[in-house]
Design a protein around this motif. Structure first.
Motif, PDB file in Angstrom:
ATOM      1  N   LEU A 136       0.821  -1.220   0.000  1.00 45.85           N
ATOM      2  CA  LEU A 136       0.000   0.000   0.000  1.00 45.85           C
ATOM      3  C   LEU A 136       0.850   1.262   0.000  1.00 45.85           C
ATOM      4  CD1 LEU A 136      -2.848  -1.044   2.470  1.00 45.85           C
ATOM      5  CD2 LEU A 136      -2.825  -1.122  -0.037  1.00 45.85           C
ATOM      6  N   ALA A 137       1.995   1.199   0.674  1.00 48.37           N
ATOM      7  CA  ALA A 137       2.865   2.379   0.699  1.00 48.37           C
ATOM      8  C   ALA A 137       3.396   2.686  -0.698  1.00 48.37           C
ATOM      9  CB  ALA A 137       4.030   2.143   1.658  1.00 48.37           C
ATOM     10  N   ALA A 138       3.769   1.646  -1.422  1.00 46.89           N
ATOM     11  CA  ALA A 138       4.266   1.833  -2.791  1.00 46.89           C
ATOM     12  C   ALA A 138       3.141   2.288  -3.704  1.00 46.89           C
ATOM     13  CB  ALA A 138       4.878   0.534  -3.309  1.00 46.89           C
ATOM     14  N   LEU A 139       1.917   1.786  -3.417  1.00 41.64           N
ATOM     15  CA  LEU A 139       0.765   2.147  -4.246  1.00 41.64           C
ATOM     16  C   LEU A 139       0.460   3.637  -4.147  1.00 41.64           C
ATOM     17  CD1 LEU A 139      -1.254   0.785  -6.139  1.00 41.64           C
ATOM     18  CD2 LEU A 139      -2.794   0.507  -4.178  1.00 41.64           C
ATOM     19  N   LYS A 140       0.703   4.225  -2.973  1.00 42.49           N
ATOM     20  CA  LYS A 140       0.482   5.665  -2.795  1.00 42.49           C
ATOM     21  C   LYS A 140       1.418   6.490  -3.677  1.00 42.49           C
ATOM     22  CE  LYS A 140      -1.176   5.377   1.979  1.00 42.49           C
ATOM     23  NZ  LYS A 140      -0.880   5.717   3.403  1.00 42.49           N
ATOM     24  N   ASP A 141       2.588   5.886  -3.972  1.00 43.27           N
ATOM     25  CA  ASP A 141       3.564   6.559  -4.840  1.00 43.27           C
ATOM     26  C   ASP A 141       3.357   6.206  -6.304  1.00 43.27           C
ATOM     27  OD1 ASP A 141       4.734   7.704  -2.615  1.00 43.27           O
ATOM     28  OD2 ASP A 141       6.140   6.035  -2.342  1.00 43.27           O
ATOM     29  N   GLY A 142       2.243   5.489  -6.581  1.00 41.23           N
ATOM     30  CA  GLY A 142       1.930   5.134  -7.952  1.00 41.23           C
ATOM     31  C   GLY A 142       2.622   3.899  -8.461  1.00 41.23           C
ATOM     32  N   GLN A 143       3.182   3.107  -7.539  1.00 40.78           N
ATOM     33  CA  GLN A 143       3.885   1.877  -7.923  1.00 40.78           C
ATOM     34  C   GLN A 143       3.045   0.649  -7.581  1.00 40.78           C
ATOM     35  OE1 GLN A 143       7.623   1.975  -5.842  1.00 40.78           O
ATOM     36  NE2 GLN A 143       8.545   3.436  -7.260  1.00 40.78           N
ATOM     37  N   VAL A 144       2.960  -0.287  -8.523  1.00 38.48           N
ATOM     38  CA  VAL A 144       2.282  -1.557  -8.255  1.00 38.48           C
ATOM     39  C   VAL A 144       3.358  -2.572  -7.865  1.00 38.48           C
ATOM     40  CG1 VAL A 144       0.883  -3.407  -9.223  1.00 38.48           C
ATOM     41  CG2 VAL A 144       0.453  -1.039  -9.898  1.00 38.48           C
ATOM     42  N   LYS A 145       3.420  -2.834  -6.569  1.00 36.31           N
ATOM     43  CA  LYS A 145       4.480  -3.697  -6.055  1.00 36.31           C
ATOM     44  C   LYS A 145       3.912  -4.601  -4.969  1.00 36.31           C
ATOM     45  CE  LYS A 145       8.994  -3.526  -3.783  1.00 36.31           C
ATOM     46  NZ  LYS A 145      10.023  -2.640  -3.186  1.00 36.31           N
ATOM     47  N   PRO A 146       3.978  -5.931  -5.128  1.00 32.72           N
ATOM     48  CA  PRO A 146       3.448  -6.830  -4.098  1.00 32.72           C
ATOM     49  C   PRO A 146       4.444  -7.031  -2.958  1.00 32.72           C
ATOM     50  CG  PRO A 146       4.268  -8.103  -5.943  1.00 32.72           C
ATOM     51  CD  PRO A 146       4.428  -6.658  -6.325  1.00 32.72           C
ATOM     52  N   VAL A 147       3.916  -7.389  -1.818  1.00 34.57           N
ATOM     53  CA  VAL A 147       4.754  -7.755  -0.670  1.00 34.57           C
ATOM     54  C   VAL A 147       4.985  -9.261  -0.757  1.00 34.57           C
ATOM     55  CG1 VAL A 147       4.953  -7.784   1.832  1.00 34.57           C
ATOM     56  CG2 VAL A 147       3.736  -5.909   0.697  1.00 34.57           C
ATOM     57  N   THR A 148       6.154  -9.672  -1.228  1.00 34.83           N
ATOM     58  CA  THR A 148       6.411 -11.087  -1.516  1.00 34.83           C
ATOM     59  C   THR A 148       7.083 -11.838  -0.373  1.00 34.83           C
ATOM     60  OG1 THR A 148       8.513 -10.487  -2.554  1.00 34.83           O
ATOM     61  CG2 THR A 148       6.583 -10.670  -3.994  1.00 34.83           C
ATOM     62  N   GLN A 149       7.437 -11.150   0.704  1.00 33.82           N
ATOM     63  CA  GLN A 149       8.114 -11.822   1.815  1.00 33.82           C
ATOM     64  C   GLN A 149       7.229 -12.927   2.392  1.00 33.82           C
ATOM     65  OE1 GLN A 149       9.308  -9.220   4.984  1.00 33.82           O
ATOM     66  NE2 GLN A 149      10.477 -10.797   6.052  1.00 33.82           N
ATOM     67  N   GLY A 150       7.796 -14.117   2.492  1.00 37.66           N
ATOM     68  CA  GLY A 150       7.065 -15.254   3.030  1.00 37.66           C
ATOM     69  C   GLY A 150       6.085 -15.878   2.047  1.00 37.66           C
ATOM     70  N   MET A 151       6.082 -15.416   0.814  1.00 35.76           N
ATOM     71  CA  MET A 151       5.140 -15.914  -0.182  1.00 35.76           C
ATOM     72  C   MET A 151       5.878 -16.750  -1.248  1.00 35.76           C
ATOM     73  SD  MET A 151       2.589 -14.626   1.324  1.00 35.76           S
ATOM     74  CE  MET A 151       1.190 -14.918   0.244  1.00 35.76           C
ATOM     75  N   LEU A 152       5.117 -17.286  -2.184  1.00 39.73           N
ATOM     76  CA  LEU A 152       5.658 -18.184  -3.205  1.00 39.73           C
ATOM     77  C   LEU A 152       6.823 -17.592  -4.007  1.00 39.73           C
ATOM     78  CD1 LEU A 152       5.597 -20.778  -4.893  1.00 39.73           C
ATOM     79  CD2 LEU A 152       3.685 -19.819  -6.178  1.00 39.73           C
TER      80      LEU A 152
END
Length: 406
Positions: A94-110
């Protein structure tokens, strides 16, 4: 390619470590050594494994055990009809989204996992499967303009059945190895019950095998000389295709990685005819795998691998593999003898000995009995004859006493 003595020593040590690791793991699961071996083959080859079988056959437990026993980052998820992509790949930052960036939080994920286990894989949505395709094929996760390289070594997927949908079948083809898992055989039910009851307690811890060991073996497998089996491999592919089995060019090219890994674990620096058996697992139909084993009986009859003996046995009807499998089972059975003759389990053990003797005699006649089975069969007969003679003597004793009394 010449391998230095020091390098060979390192490789031999790594192979021994993998074999001991599989021994420790398979001790916790009845009749699942072949599955564990195939997952290990996938890890060493850096290829993906698909397990197909009914619920309750131990697919998940075995994969979870081997993933937990490798010193690597693992990710596991049971996919459902309504699973969202974010549950596997991470929610948006969400923090990156506020800056107009589409970035997932991948830590601990596939996307950050070394080993992934995805249960009910074919229930995934189109969005999930499309993202998975990129990860499986290219080791890259992409979401919009965001892209990252993934460290994935191998993905193991499971399902109750192969999909009938052609689009899903095309996705399934990305899994190089396919094993069909059946319930434990009737002759192994007593051992399953004992093992299952023992597992109700705390299972014995298994020292993890390092990710570096897997990487070492992967690099060594890439150096295996395959020139001696190219013609034989091509002949087998042609023979299988003539039976109506579809094997894509991509799959048969990648299949060479399995042959190389099999040769490596056999202790060789060049592949031979005894290493061609993994081709059976390229076939993604249970009936067609069965047909492939029968069709390739002559070509695969000399298959041999001391580390992957069980998965080899599942892949071929070759007498060498079958004899080795029976010899291992008979030896383990003889070593499990109850300490006391008065133990109720002793009678059950004797019945299992008789069953094993019947299985050996059904597989080989006396003239063609392999040497490795001959001595073991003799041991089985000796134990059963000793018991029979002892029982006869005991039965005769009461009659003698009655006669004297009379």
């Amino acid at each position: 390619m010449h391998v230095s003595a020091e390098r060979q020593r390192v490789i031999t040590g790594a192979v021994s470590q993998v074999n001991a690791h599989l021994d420790a793991l398979s001790a916790q699961f009845v009749s699942r050594r072949a599955l564990l071996e195939l997952v290990m083959l996938g890890l060493i080859s850096r290829e993906h494994v698909l397990l197909i079988g009914p619920p309750g056959t131990g697919k998940s437990a075995a994969v979870q055990a081997i993933a937990a026993s490798v010193d690597a980052v693992s990710f596991e998820y049971l996919i459902g009809r309504f699973t969202e992509p974010s549950e596997l790949f991470g929610a948006l930052d969400l923090a990156a989204l506020k800056d107009g960036q589409v970035k997932p939080v991948t830590q601990g994920m596939l996307p950050e996992a070394d080993i992934a286990f995805l249960d009910e894989i074919f229930l995934g949505s189109t969005a999930i499967l499309n993202s998975l395709l990129k990860i499986l094929n290219e080791r890259t996760y992409r979401r919009g303009q965001y892209s990252m390289k993934t460290p994935l070594i191998s993905c193991v997927a499971a399902s109750n059945a192969m999909p009938e949908d052609t689009l899903l079948a095309a996705f399934a083809d990305r899994f190089l190895l396919t094993m069909f898992v059946d319930p434990v055989g009737e002759h192994e039910l007593p051992e399953l019950l004992r093992s299952g009851w023992a597992a109700a307690g705390q299972p014995a811890p298994i020292a993890p095998i390092g990710k570096a060991v897997i990487a070492e073996l992967h690099e060594a497998a890439l150096a295996i000389d395959l020139s001696g089996v190219h013609e034989a491999y091509a002949h087998i592919v042609r023979k299988i295709r003539l039976t109506g089995v579809t094997l894509s060019d991509r799959k048969i090219v990648k299949g060479q990685k399995l042959i190389a890994a099999a040769a490596l674990l056999r202790g060789a620096t060049a592949a031979g005819p005894e290493d061609l058996w993994p081709i059976t697992y390229l076939v993604q139909s249970k009936a067609q795998q069965e047909e492939a084993r029968e069709t390739l009986a002559a070509e695969l009859k000399h298959s041999f691998n001391p580390v992957l003996a069980d998965s080899l046995g599942h892949a071929t009807y070759g007498p060498t593999a079958h004899a080795a499998h029976l010899a291992d089972q008979a030896t383990a059975l003889l070593e499990s003898r109850p300490a006391l003759v008065t133990d109720p389990l002793h009678e059950i053990w004797l019945v299992r000995l008789e069953t094993m003797l019947t299985r050996i005699d059904a597989a080989f006649d006396a003239k063609n009995l392999p040497q490795q089975l001959r001595a073991i069969r003799g041991s089985l007969e000796t134990v059963l004859e000793a018991h029979s003679n002892g029982a006869t003597a005991k039965d005769a004793a009461p009659e003698a006493v009655s006669a004297e009394t009379a």
